[in-house]
Design an enzyme around this catalytic site. Structure first.
Site, PDB file in Angstrom:
ATOM      1  N   LEU A 155       0.844  -1.183   0.000  1.00 47.35           N
ATOM      2  CA  LEU A 155       0.000   0.000   0.000  1.00 47.35           C
ATOM      3  C   LEU A 155       0.885   1.240   0.000  1.00 47.35           C
ATOM      4  CD1 LEU A 155      -2.610  -0.982   2.767  1.00 47.35           C
ATOM      5  CD2 LEU A 155      -2.710  -1.415   0.297  1.00 47.35           C
ATOM      6  N   TYR A 212      -8.022   3.222 -22.534  1.00 46.50           N
ATOM      7  CA  TYR A 212      -8.824   2.026 -22.798  1.00 46.50           C
ATOM      8  C   TYR A 212      -9.373   1.498 -21.473  1.00 46.50           C
ATOM      9  CZ  TYR A 212      -4.441  -0.593 -21.756  1.00 46.50           C
ATOM     10  OH  TYR A 212      -3.295  -1.084 -21.189  1.00 46.50           O
ATOM     11  N   GLY A 220      -4.684   0.276 -16.198  1.00 49.83           N
ATOM     12  CA  GLY A 220      -4.495   0.390 -14.758  1.00 49.83           C
ATOM     13  C   GLY A 220      -4.602   1.843 -14.297  1.00 49.83           C
ATOM     14  N   ILE A 221      -5.346   2.052 -13.205  1.00 51.82           N
ATOM     15  CA  ILE A 221      -5.539   3.409 -12.696  1.00 51.82           C
ATOM     16  C   ILE A 221      -4.201   4.000 -12.232  1.00 51.82           C
ATOM     17  CG2 ILE A 221      -6.108   2.739 -10.298  1.00 51.82           C
ATOM     18  CD1 ILE A 221      -7.905   5.491 -12.288  1.00 51.82           C
ATOM     19  N   ASP A 222      -3.297   3.154 -11.736  1.00 56.19           N
ATOM     20  CA  ASP A 222      -1.975   3.645 -11.297  1.00 56.19           C
ATOM     21  C   ASP A 222      -1.186   4.202 -12.479  1.00 56.19           C
ATOM     22  OD1 ASP A 222      -1.719   1.067 -12.396  1.00 56.19           O
ATOM     23  OD2 ASP A 222      -0.099   0.478 -11.037  1.00 56.19           O
ATOM     24  N   ARG A 223      -1.314   3.544 -13.620  1.00 57.76           N
ATOM     25  CA  ARG A 223      -0.588   3.995 -14.809  1.00 57.76           C
ATOM     26  C   ARG A 223      -1.133   5.334 -15.281  1.00 57.76           C
ATOM     27  NH1 ARG A 223      -0.802  -0.658 -19.136  1.00 57.76           N
ATOM     28  NH2 ARG A 223       0.771   0.691 -20.113  1.00 57.76           N
ATOM     29  N   ASP A 240       6.996   2.826 -14.739  1.00 57.42           N
ATOM     30  CA  ASP A 240       6.686   2.522 -13.341  1.00 57.42           C
ATOM     31  C   ASP A 240       7.308   1.178 -12.994  1.00 57.42           C
ATOM     32  OD1 ASP A 240       5.631   1.852 -10.870  1.00 57.42           O
ATOM     33  OD2 ASP A 240       3.666   2.708 -11.298  1.00 57.42           O
ATOM     34  N   THR A 257      25.703 -19.216  -9.960  1.00 59.72           N
ATOM     35  CA  THR A 257      24.268 -19.201 -10.250  1.00 59.72           C
ATOM     36  C   THR A 257      23.627 -17.864  -9.876  1.00 59.72           C
ATOM     37  OG1 THR A 257      24.154 -21.574  -9.921  1.00 59.72           O
ATOM     38  CG2 THR A 257      22.072 -20.376  -9.802  1.00 59.72           C
TER      39      THR A 257
HETATM   40  N1  LIG Z   1      10.413  -2.105   1.434  1.00 62.27           N
HETATM   41  C1  LIG Z   1      10.036  -2.702   0.298  1.00 62.27           C
HETATM   42  N2  LIG Z   1       9.043  -3.604   0.323  1.00 62.27           N
HETATM   43  C2  LIG Z   1       8.614  -4.195  -0.811  1.00 62.27           C
HETATM   44  N3  LIG Z   1       9.155  -3.941  -2.029  1.00 62.27           N
HETATM   45  C3  LIG Z   1      10.162  -3.065  -2.102  1.00 62.27           C
HETATM   46  C4  LIG Z   1      10.647  -2.383  -0.963  1.00 62.27           C
HETATM   47  N4  LIG Z   1      11.630  -1.540  -1.353  1.00 62.27           N
HETATM   48  C5  LIG Z   1      11.755  -1.685  -2.667  1.00 62.27           C
HETATM   49  N5  LIG Z   1      10.886  -2.618  -3.133  1.00 62.27           N
HETATM   50  C6  LIG Z   1      10.765  -3.031  -4.534  1.00 62.27           C
HETATM   51  O1  LIG Z   1       9.612  -2.416  -5.034  1.00 62.27           O
HETATM   52  C7  LIG Z   1       8.966  -3.274  -5.961  1.00 62.27           C
HETATM   53  C8  LIG Z   1       7.501  -3.037  -5.829  1.00 62.27           C
HETATM   54  O2  LIG Z   1       7.301  -1.703  -6.235  1.00 62.27           O
HETATM   55  P1  LIG Z   1       6.048  -0.884  -5.748  1.00 62.27           P
HETATM   56  O3  LIG Z   1       6.023   0.343  -6.575  1.00 62.27           O
HETATM   57  O4  LIG Z   1       6.062  -0.738  -4.280  1.00 62.27           O
HETATM   58  O5  LIG Z   1       4.917  -1.926  -6.158  1.00 62.27           O
HETATM   59  P2  LIG Z   1       3.345  -1.873  -6.251  1.00 62.27           P
HETATM   60  O6  LIG Z   1       2.959  -0.439  -6.479  1.00 62.27           O
HETATM   61  O7  LIG Z   1       3.094  -2.756  -7.397  1.00 62.27           O
HETATM   62  O8  LIG Z   1       2.788  -2.409  -4.966  1.00 62.27           O
HETATM   63  C9  LIG Z   1       9.394  -4.700  -5.634  1.00 62.27           C
HETATM   64  O9  LIG Z   1       9.790  -5.317  -6.832  1.00 62.27           O
HETATM   65  C10 LIG Z   1      10.604  -4.535  -4.739  1.00 62.27           C
HETATM   66  O10 LIG Z   1      11.758  -4.995  -5.384  1.00 62.27           O
HETATM   67  C1  LIG Z   2       0.059  -3.352 -14.866  1.00 65.35           C
HETATM   68  C2  LIG Z   2      -0.330  -3.308 -13.411  1.00 65.35           C
HETATM   69  C3  LIG Z   2      -0.483  -4.744 -12.895  1.00 65.35           C
HETATM   70  C4  LIG Z   2       0.776  -2.601 -12.616  1.00 65.35           C
HETATM   71  O1  LIG Z   2       0.493  -2.710 -11.247  1.00 65.35           O
HETATM   72  P1  LIG Z   2       1.626  -2.494 -10.129  1.00 65.35           P
HETATM   73  O2  LIG Z   2       2.846  -3.214 -10.555  1.00 65.35           O
HETATM   74  O3  LIG Z   2       1.874  -1.007 -10.065  1.00 65.35           O
HETATM   75  O4  LIG Z   2       1.038  -3.002  -8.840  1.00 65.35           O
HETATM   76  C5  LIG Z   2      -1.654  -2.493 -13.217  1.00 65.35           C
HETATM   77  O5  LIG Z   2      -1.494  -1.224 -13.744  1.00 65.35           O
HETATM   78  C6  LIG Z   2      -2.827  -3.173 -13.854  1.00 65.35           C
HETATM   79  O6  LIG Z   2      -3.413  -4.080 -13.301  1.00 65.35           O
HETATM   80  N1  LIG Z   2      -3.176  -2.738 -15.091  1.00 65.35           N
HETATM   81  C7  LIG Z   2      -4.306  -3.246 -15.825  1.00 65.35           C
HETATM   82  C8  LIG Z   2      -3.919  -3.625 -17.215  1.00 65.35           C
HETATM   83  C9  LIG Z   2      -3.436  -2.467 -18.086  1.00 65.35           C
HETATM   84  O7  LIG Z   2      -2.939  -1.450 -17.589  1.00 65.35           O
HETATM   85  O8  LIG Z   2      -3.540  -2.591 -19.323  1.00 65.35           O
HETATM   86  K   LIG Z   3       2.968   1.154  -9.212  1.00 66.93           K
END
Ligand SMILES: Nc1ncnc2c1ncn2[C@@H]1O[C@H](COP(=O)(O)OP(=O)(O)O)[C@@H](O)[C@H]1O
Ligand SMILES: CC(C)(COP(=O)(O)O)[C@@H](O)C(=O)NCCC(=O)O
Ligand SMILES: [K+]
Length: 266
Positions: A17, A109, A113-116, A135, A191
Site C-alpha cells: 500500500l 482504454y 491500470g488506474i496507477d498507470r 513505473d 548461479t
Molecule cells: N520495502 C520494500 N518492500 C517491498 N518492495 C520493495 C521495498 N523496497 C523496494 N521494493 C521493490 O519495489 C517493488 C515493488 O514496487 P512498488 O512500486 O512498491 O509496487 P506496487 O505499487 O506494485 O505495490 C518490488 O519489486 C521490490 O523490489
Molecule cells: C500493470 C499493473 C499490474 C501494474 O500494477 P503495479 O505493478 O503497479 O502493482 C496495473 O497497472 C494493472 O493491473 N493494469 C491493468 C492492465 C493495463 O494497464 O492494461
Molecule cells: K505502481
C-alpha cells in the site's frame, strides 16, 4: 464529502500500500506499508474519533499521522489495481474511489491500470506532454501520452522483484537472490550472479530500447520513472547508459501528484 484540504490518499498496488497526506498545495508526505488485514480495515472504517483512528492504525505508522492537523471525519482518496483490496475499503465512511473516467487524459482504454493513468497525469501536468512514464513496481510498465494528452499506449512486463521471485519459485535449483545496488558482472560464473546478470541486463536493455523508440516518435517527449525499484534501475542505467539516465525525471510520488490533480480539478 468533507470540505477539507487535507486528504489521506491510498494507492493499492500489487505488492503493498502507498499512503500519503495531502497537507497543502505542494506538500506531500508519503509512506508505504504492507497490505492490511480485513480486520484492521474494518476497525479503521468504524473509528468515530481521531484517537480511535490513531489507535487502530498500524503502530509503525502512528508517528507519521499529523495528529494536530487531522480533521474528523477524515477523507480517504483511494485508487487501486487490486479489486479484492478495493472491496475491503467500501465500508470506509468517507471514501472517494478514483476511476478512469475521472482522469483528464484522452483515449484511455477501459482496462488500463488506474496507477498507470495517474502517474502519467501527474508527470505530464508537472513536466509537460508528450510524457512517457516508466513505473518500476510489481509489474514494470511503460505508459505514454502525446502532446494532446492522448494515450499513445504502453507495455507491461514482470518487474525486477517478480522476475527474481518467479525464477526461484518455478524452478528446482534457482535460489531467491538479493536486490543489489551495482551492476553485476555480465558473464557470470555463479548461479546467483547469472540470475542477477540475466534479469538486470535484459531489463536495462529493454528500457533503453523503449526509450529510443519513444524518442524516435516524440523527439520532444519527456520520460519519468517511478515505482519501488526506480532507484535501483536508475543506478543500473547510469552505469550502462548514462546519457539515457540523465534525461529521466525520477520521482516517487507521481501517482499522488495525479491523485491531487484529479482532486483539484474543476
Ligand atoms: N520495502 C520494500 N518492500 C517491498 N518492495 C520493495 C521495498 N523496497 C523496494 N521494493 C521493490 O519495489 C517493488 C515493488 O514496487 P512498488 O512500486 O512498491 O509496487 P506496487 O505499487 O506494485 O505495490 C518490488 O519489486 C521490490 O523490489
Ligand atoms: C500493470 C499493473 C499490474 C501494474 O500494477 P503495479 O505493478 O503497479 O502493482 C496495473 O497497472 C494493472 O493491473 N493494469 C491493468 C492492465 C493495463 O494497464 O492494461
Ligand atoms: K505502481
Amino acid at each position: 464529502m468533507a470540505n477539507s484540504t487535507l486528504w489521506l490518499a491510498l494507492m493499492i498496488g500489487n505488492s503493498r500500500l502507498h499512503w500519503a497526506w495531502f497537507t497543502g498545495k505542494s506538500d506531500i508526505s508519503a509512506w508505504d506499508t504492507d497490505h492490511l488485514p480485513p480486520k484492521v480495515i474494518h476497525q479503521l472504517s468504524n473509528c468515530k474519533t481521531l484517537e480511535d483512528f490513531i489507535t487502530h492504525f498500524p503502530p509503525s505508522l502512528t508517528p507519521l499521522l499529523p495528529h494536530s492537523l487531522l480533521p474528523t471525519p477524515y477523507s480517504l482518496l483511494l485508487a487501486s489495481v487490486v479489486p479484492s483490496q478495493t472491496e475491503l475499503w467500501q465500508s470506509y465512511p468517507n471514501v472517494r474511489v478514483i476511476t478512469l473516467d475521472q482522469i483528464p487524459l484522452q483515449g484511455l482504454y477501459p482496462t488500463l491500470g488506474i496507477d498507470r493513468s495517474l502517474a502519467l497525469l501527474g508527470a505530464g501536468q508537472n513536466w509537460g506532454f508528450p510524457m512517457l512514464v516508466i513505473d518500476a513496481g510489481t509489474a514494470l510498465t511503460f505508459t505514454g501520452a502525446d502532446a494532446n494528452k492522448r494515450l499513445v499506449g504502453g507495455a507491461i512486463l514482470p518487474g525486477l522483484g517478480l522476475q527474481f521471485k518467479t525464477l526461484a519459485q518455478k524452478t528446482g535449483q534457482l535460489p531467491m537472490v538479493e536486490r543489489q545496488e551495482q551492476l553485476p558482472q555480465r558473464f557470470a560464473l555463479k548461479t546467483e550472479e547469472a540470475i542477477q546478470s540475466g534479469v538486470i541486463y535484459t531489463l536495462v536493455a529493454g528500457i533503453k530500447d523503449f526509450v529510443e523508440a519513444w524518442r524516435r516518435d516524440y523527439p520532444e517527449g519527456k520520460i519519468a520513472m517511478t515505482g519501488g525499484d526506480r532507484t535501483l534501475l536508475i543506478n543500473y542505467l547510469q552505469s550502462q547508459f548514462p546519457e539515457i539516465a540523465a534525461r529521466f525525471y525520477v520521482e516517487q510520488n507521481l501517482i499522488f501528484w495525479g491523485m491531487r490533480a484529479v482532486l483539484t480539478r474543476v
